[in-house]
Design a protein around this motif. Structure first.
Motif: not given
Length: 345
Positions: A81-87
């Protein structure tokens, strides 16, 4: 909730599973009309039937017993989820956006997963890679930027490895010309920083970061050499600005020379800046020309080459290959022969 991206992320984090075993799993899923999402729902006895080589021989380190723990690992999902929030977008082998040229040029050695951040359509845009030494002078930097600008002005995506020296100059030249550029990294996405020279330029639809390394991985010399093959495979041609010899007196290998040699093995045209325009003439440039590199003196030589060799247009605007694999092999044989453009046009 598990989706295709998370399934690929889970598999990439499974202990003992590497690129070869993941390719094997992907092929067997295809043969059984299954997707990556199905993998973590298959019963243990079915896993053994569909993937009989896992846990044996060359895949002895891989074991499906870790799958239930991965599926229940909240920390793993939080990292995702952190990766996704970082684009960051995770592109697996089954993704329509996965670069066709990489599959064609690398086959079973293609990275199973690419972590991407930026303008994703650049993954399948016709591109030319510019590579060269890290430690170069103003003259080489000026040449690099000029070539990148000419390519960008002619609608060609400029690709490089985001290192200092030639790489950064190539990215900068493309962006200053309002063109596009792809930065292929030798480290994971957690360590991306925008270089000072590039901060004020348009990024939204002009740039893309791509890496085959896990998000937490830091730079290493080995990663850089591995990255070079992806730089080649994502391009229709390689431009070598300045290369040292294959190895120096201490045995240290030249990354630029390795990239040029790798591209020649893949059947990708390698344009080598004429040693006559650099002082002293780089030994690596001389050697690469002898191996089949195309000696050139300015960026328009490369643009003209694409105009004269339309068979190099292997990817259409919708990202689908319009050349069969057999045609690719014919192109290999023809384009690795030495070819020299007129100097100082």
């Amino acid at each position: 909730m598990r989706n295709k991206e998370y399934s690929w992320y889970m598999l990439s984090n499974a202990p003992g599973f590497g690129a070869k075993s993941i390719h094997y799993i992907y092929k067997n899923l295809q043969a059984n009309n299954m997707s990556i999402n199905d993998l973590f729902d298959i019963e243990a006895n079915e896993l053994s039937r569909i993937f009989p080589e896992i846990g044996r021989g060359k895949f002895s380190r891989a074991n499906f017993s870790c799958f239930p723990q991965l599926d229940a690992d909240d920390r793993l999902y939080s990292n995702f989820e952190k990766l996704k929030s970082d684009g960051v977008t995770i592109i697996g082998l089954d993704d329509d956006r996965y670069p066709i040229s990489v599959l064609q040029n690398m086959g079973d050695d293609a990275p199973p997963i690419l972590y991407c951040k930026g303008y994703l359509p650049l993954l399948n845009q016709k591109g030319v890679s510019i590579v060269g030494a890290r430690d170069v002078g103003d003259f080489e930097i000026t040449i690099t930027k000029s070539i990148a600008q000419k390519l960008a002005e002619n609608g060609i995506n400029v690709t490089s490895g985001y290192a200092k020296g030639v790489d950064t100059s190539a990215h900068l030249g493309a962006l200053e010309a309002h063109g596009t550029t792809t930065m292929i990294l030798s480290f994971g996405t957690n360590h991306i920083t925008i270089k000072r020279e590039l901060k004020d330029l348009n990024w939204e639809k002009n740039a893309l970061f791509v890496t085959q390394f896990a998000p937490y991985e830091k730079f290493s010399g080995q990663n850089a050499m591995t990255r070079n093959k992806l730089v080649c495979a994502m391009s229709k041609a390689i431009v070598v600005i300045k290369s040292g010899p294959e190895s120096d007196s201490s045995g240290k290998m030249s990354g630029t020379f390795d990239a040029g040699k790798s591209a020649l093995k893949m059947g990708i045209p390698v344009f080598v800046l004429s040693p006559k325009v650099l002082k002293p003439p780089p030994q690596g440039n001389i050697e690469l020309i002898k191996l089949g590199g195309i000696e050139f003196s300015n960026g328009m030589d490369i643009v003209k080459f694409f105009e004269e060799h339309p068979e190099q247009e292997l990817v259409t605007t919708n990202g689908q290959s319009d050349t069969k694999q057999t045609d690719k092999k014919e192109t290999k044989n023809k384009l690795t022969k030495p070819y020299q453009t007129s100097l100082f046009d």
